[in-house]
Scaffold this motif. Structure first.
Motif, PDB file in Angstrom:
ATOM      1  N   ILE A   1      35.952  49.403  28.085  1.00  0.00           N
ATOM      2  CA  ILE A   1      35.326  49.165  29.389  1.00  0.00           C
ATOM      3  C   ILE A   1      36.292  48.418  30.287  1.00  0.00           C
ATOM      4  N   THR A   2      36.447  48.915  31.514  1.00  0.00           N
ATOM      5  CA  THR A   2      37.222  48.229  32.537  1.00  0.00           C
ATOM      6  C   THR A   2      36.260  47.591  33.526  1.00  0.00           C
ATOM      7  N   LEU A   3      36.309  46.281  33.623  1.00  0.00           N
ATOM      8  CA  LEU A   3      35.450  45.529  34.536  1.00  0.00           C
ATOM      9  C   LEU A   3      36.037  45.611  35.943  1.00  0.00           C
ATOM     10  N   LEU A   4      35.196  45.950  36.908  1.00  0.00           N
ATOM     11  CA  LEU A   4      35.666  46.199  38.259  1.00  0.00           C
ATOM     12  C   LEU A   4      35.134  45.176  39.249  1.00  0.00           C
ATOM     13  N   GLY A   5      35.945  44.912  40.256  1.00  0.00           N
ATOM     14  CA  GLY A   5      35.530  44.099  41.388  1.00  0.00           C
ATOM     15  C   GLY A   5      36.598  44.162  42.454  1.00  0.00           C
ATOM     16  N   GLN A   6      36.194  44.029  43.708  1.00  0.00           N
ATOM     17  CA  GLN A   6      37.203  43.915  44.749  1.00  0.00           C
ATOM     18  C   GLN A   6      38.076  42.689  44.500  1.00  0.00           C
ATOM     19  N   ASN A   7      37.484  41.682  43.899  1.00  0.00           N
ATOM     20  CA  ASN A   7      38.211  40.473  43.512  1.00  0.00           C
ATOM     21  C   ASN A   7      37.603  40.002  42.198  1.00  0.00           C
ATOM     22  N   VAL A   8      37.871  40.757  41.147  1.00  0.00           N
ATOM     23  CA  VAL A   8      37.087  40.665  39.914  1.00  0.00           C
ATOM     24  C   VAL A   8      37.198  39.308  39.239  1.00  0.00           C
ATOM     25  N   ASN A   9      38.350  38.651  39.349  1.00  0.00           N
ATOM     26  CA  ASN A   9      38.451  37.361  38.665  1.00  0.00           C
ATOM     27  C   ASN A   9      37.797  36.225  39.448  1.00  0.00           C
ATOM     28  N   ALA A  10      37.193  36.562  40.597  1.00  0.00           N
ATOM     29  CA  ALA A  10      36.327  35.604  41.288  1.00  0.00           C
ATOM     30  C   ALA A  10      34.896  35.687  40.761  1.00  0.00           C
ATOM     31  N   TYR A  11      34.680  36.490  39.718  1.00  0.00           N
ATOM     32  CA  TYR A  11      33.336  36.651  39.163  1.00  0.00           C
ATOM     33  C   TYR A  11      32.749  35.297  38.767  1.00  0.00           C
ATOM     34  N   HIS A  12      31.554  35.014  39.260  1.00  0.00           N
ATOM     35  CA  HIS A  12      30.780  33.846  38.848  1.00  0.00           C
ATOM     36  C   HIS A  12      29.306  34.256  38.894  1.00  0.00           C
TER      37      HIS A  12
ATOM     38  N   ASP B   1      35.741  48.077  21.666  1.00  0.00           N
ATOM     39  CA  ASP B   1      37.029  47.681  21.098  1.00  0.00           C
ATOM     40  C   ASP B   1      38.034  47.185  22.117  1.00  0.00           C
ATOM     41  N   ARG B   2      37.851  47.569  23.375  1.00  0.00           N
ATOM     42  CA  ARG B   2      38.843  47.213  24.381  1.00  0.00           C
ATOM     43  C   ARG B   2      38.160  46.788  25.683  1.00  0.00           C
ATOM     44  N   ILE B   3      38.726  45.758  26.312  1.00  0.00           N
ATOM     45  CA  ILE B   3      38.237  45.276  27.604  1.00  0.00           C
ATOM     46  C   ILE B   3      39.434  45.128  28.543  1.00  0.00           C
ATOM     47  N   ARG B   4      39.267  45.607  29.768  1.00  0.00           N
ATOM     48  CA  ARG B   4      40.258  45.420  30.831  1.00  0.00           C
ATOM     49  C   ARG B   4      39.520  44.936  32.076  1.00  0.00           C
ATOM     50  N   PHE B   5      40.273  44.484  33.081  1.00  0.00           N
ATOM     51  CA  PHE B   5      39.656  44.149  34.368  1.00  0.00           C
ATOM     52  C   PHE B   5      40.640  44.369  35.499  1.00  0.00           C
ATOM     53  N   THR B   6      40.112  44.708  36.659  1.00  0.00           N
ATOM     54  CA  THR B   6      40.903  44.940  37.863  1.00  0.00           C
ATOM     55  C   THR B   6      39.954  44.955  39.073  1.00  0.00           C
ATOM     56  N   THR B   7      40.385  44.496  40.243  1.00  0.00           N
ATOM     57  CA  THR B   7      41.666  43.973  40.657  1.00  0.00           C
ATOM     58  C   THR B   7      41.522  42.476  40.893  1.00  0.00           C
ATOM     59  N   SER B   8      42.599  41.719  40.701  1.00  0.00           N
ATOM     60  CA  SER B   8      42.524  40.269  40.706  1.00  0.00           C
ATOM     61  C   SER B   8      43.269  39.665  41.890  1.00  0.00           C
ATOM     62  N   HIS B   9      42.961  38.410  42.159  1.00  0.00           N
ATOM     63  CA  HIS B   9      43.690  37.622  43.154  1.00  0.00           C
ATOM     64  C   HIS B   9      44.335  36.436  42.434  1.00  0.00           C
ATOM     65  N   PRO B  10      45.590  36.135  42.747  1.00  0.00           N
ATOM     66  CA  PRO B  10      46.254  35.023  42.039  1.00  0.00           C
ATOM     67  C   PRO B  10      45.510  33.698  42.131  1.00  0.00           C
ATOM     68  N   ASN B  11      44.826  33.450  43.245  1.00  0.00           N
ATOM     69  CA  ASN B  11      44.160  32.157  43.418  1.00  0.00           C
ATOM     70  C   ASN B  11      42.914  31.994  42.563  1.00  0.00           C
ATOM     71  N   ASP B  12      42.461  33.071  41.935  1.00  0.00           N
ATOM     72  CA  ASP B  12      41.271  33.002  41.091  1.00  0.00           C
ATOM     73  C   ASP B  12      41.591  33.180  39.608  1.00  0.00           C
ATOM     74  N   MET B  13      42.852  33.052  39.240  1.00  0.00           N
ATOM     75  CA  MET B  13      43.237  33.170  37.836  1.00  0.00           C
ATOM     76  C   MET B  13      43.089  31.795  37.183  1.00  0.00           C
ATOM     77  N   GLU B  14      41.877  31.503  36.722  1.00  0.00           N
ATOM     78  CA  GLU B  14      41.554  30.179  36.201  1.00  0.00           C
ATOM     79  C   GLU B  14      42.090  29.988  34.781  1.00  0.00           C
ATOM     80  N   ASP B  15      42.122  28.723  34.356  1.00  0.00           N
ATOM     81  CA  ASP B  15      42.727  28.378  33.062  1.00  0.00           C
ATOM     82  C   ASP B  15      42.082  29.131  31.905  1.00  0.00           C
TER      83      ASP B  15
END
Length: 441
Positions: free
Chosen positions: A198-209, A233-247
């Motif tokens: 599964i590929t997790l999608l979002g215009q700014n997916v790593n801003a997911y909350h 078995d597999r997980i991906r995500f796209t697309t991300s913004h550098p400012n939301d790449m949390e620890d």
């Protein structure tokens, strides 16, 4: 029983539009529509549009013009426009192309069944609202046929970043995250239907909350919970913004084995001056430091990025800063574009860079990126990878799938491995794919 009505959906643009098209087809399935492979055999044509690329709206109008013979041959044919161009253009589409029966934005396609009924009754249907209700809650329950081994899952929509070049905040709206329990349930249903990746999608997916049962979840928490689903078995995500790449998301790349070692993380430019003009809110040094942290967590990570050249005000010095960043970071894959103005965005009001200069810069950047991509693929020769086989290849007895690193891999393999993950040794690197040999046992 009446014969099923036939629906043809043409999808433009990103993976999220692919996901949306599937949901639109499911929604119209409740009205008796079944999908067909060509526009010529359809009772309804739906164009799911994208507003990112250059002259997107004009390309849609051209496509609609090419459909006039189909309408002339079949006066009962219904034609609809969906997606981001529909959101941006609204009534203008029907004004310029009166044969269009239906216009629906990306936030209201759950209303397609009622719109289709109105159209079939001879009315026009237009809906480009940003409704308060969650469209996913109102989509009709779809039939659950067996499906392929990979799937997209939208977890977040919209964007609050307002990059100066981007139309997404105006066509997709503000950032909204879907509740975690619904996503886990939908992911489980996909796995039951045969999905392995599964590929997790979002215009700014790593801003997911999204709302979770014990409070708000970030993307890393969602990924870790998805990883507990047996059969996924597999997980991906796209697309991300550098400012939301949390620890915790960086850490997940190192300790969640189901999260694949591939990351698409756009930077757009290597010039701090241009990044500021783009309203990116990070510097080139910030981005490089972030990549170093992610690679420390997952040293074999394959990195992908986005670049825009010829942004208004870009000088040769600015462009060389981008080239320097590319050389510093090293990309296994990347997308690069010449800037083109989007009406309504801040950058559209600024004087453009000369087209010939922008063309030259794009060619130079693409040559460097192609060289890096080629080197990344060549470095795979002799290595063992895991391949999820998705379809038959062009040759007899050949299957094609993706490695952990999203490389296309083809190998001679028995048909029963379709939809399965197998170990493969890479023996040859081609322009756009890798050739492998199955590893016995």
């Amino acid at each position: 029983m009446s014969a099923p009505k036939k629906l043809f959906v043409k999808t433009y643009g990103c993976q999220m539009n692919v996901y949306d098209s599937e949901r639109m087809a499911e929604a119209l399935g409740s009205e008796g529509y079944v999908q067909v492979g060509t526009a010529e055999e359809a009772d309804m044509i739906l164009l799911n549009t994208c507003h990112i690329r250059e002259k997107a709206a004009e390309k849609v109008y051209s496509e609609l013009g090419r459909m006039k013979p189909l309408r002339e041959a079949n006066p009962d044919l219904k034609i609809g426009v969906a997606g981001c161009v529909a959101q941006a253009e609204g009534e203008e589409i029907m004004r310029r192309q009166p044969m269009v029966d239906l216009v629906v934005g990306p936030q209201t396609y759950h209303r397609l069944p009622a719109m289709a009924r109105a159209v079939e009754a001879g009315e026009k249907a237009l809906d480009t609202d940003f409704p308060e209700e969650d469209k996913f809650l109102h989509l009709p329950k779809a039939r659950k046929p067996k499906r392929g081994p990979t799937a997209f899952l939208t977890v977040q929509e919209g964007c609050d970043k307002f990059c100066a070049f981007c139309v997404v905040p105006y066509t997709r709206g503000a950032e909204v995250s879907r509740p975690a329990d619904r996503l886990l349930r939908e992911a489980g249903e996909l796995v039951e239907r045969g999905v392995r990746e599964i590929t997790l999608l979002g215009q700014n997916v790593n801003a997911y909350h999204g709302a979770g049962p014990d409070g708000e979840w970030g993307l890393a928490r969602l990924i870790r919970e998805l990883a507990t689903i047996d059969g996924l078995d597999r997980i991906r995500f796209t697309t991300s913004h550098p400012n939301d790449m949390e620890d915790d998301l960086i850490a997940a790349h190192g300790d969640c084995h189901k999260l694949m070692p591939y990351l698409h993380l756009p930077v757009q430019s290597g010039s701090d001056r241009i990044l500021k003009a783009m309203n990116r809110k990070h510097t080139a040094a910030d981005y490089v430091a972030l990549i170093e942290r992610i690679r420390a967590a997952r040293p074999d990570l394959l990195l992908s990025g986005d670049f825009i050249v010829g942004f208004p005000g870009e000088t040769e010095e600015d462009f060389e800063a981008t080239m320097d960043l590319v050389r510093t970071v090293g990309y296994g894959q990347a997308y690069s574009f010449k800037y083109s103005a989007r009406p309504g965005t801040p950058a559209a009001e600024k004087p453009p860079v000369d087209a010939s200069v922008a063309d030259d810069r794009l060619q130079r950047l693409q040559a460097l990126l192609t060289e890096q991509q080629r080197a990344a693929q060549d470095s795979m020769v002799g290595r063992e990878v895991s391949v999820l086989f998705e379809k038959a290849g062009r040759l007899e007895g050949q299957l094609v799938g993706k490695s952990e690193y999203l490389h296309a891999v083809h190998a001679q393999a028995p048909e029963h491995l379709m939809g399965q993950i197998a170990r493969v040794k890479i023996v040859e690197s081609g322009p756009n794919s890798l050739k492998g040999e199955l590893i016995a046992g």
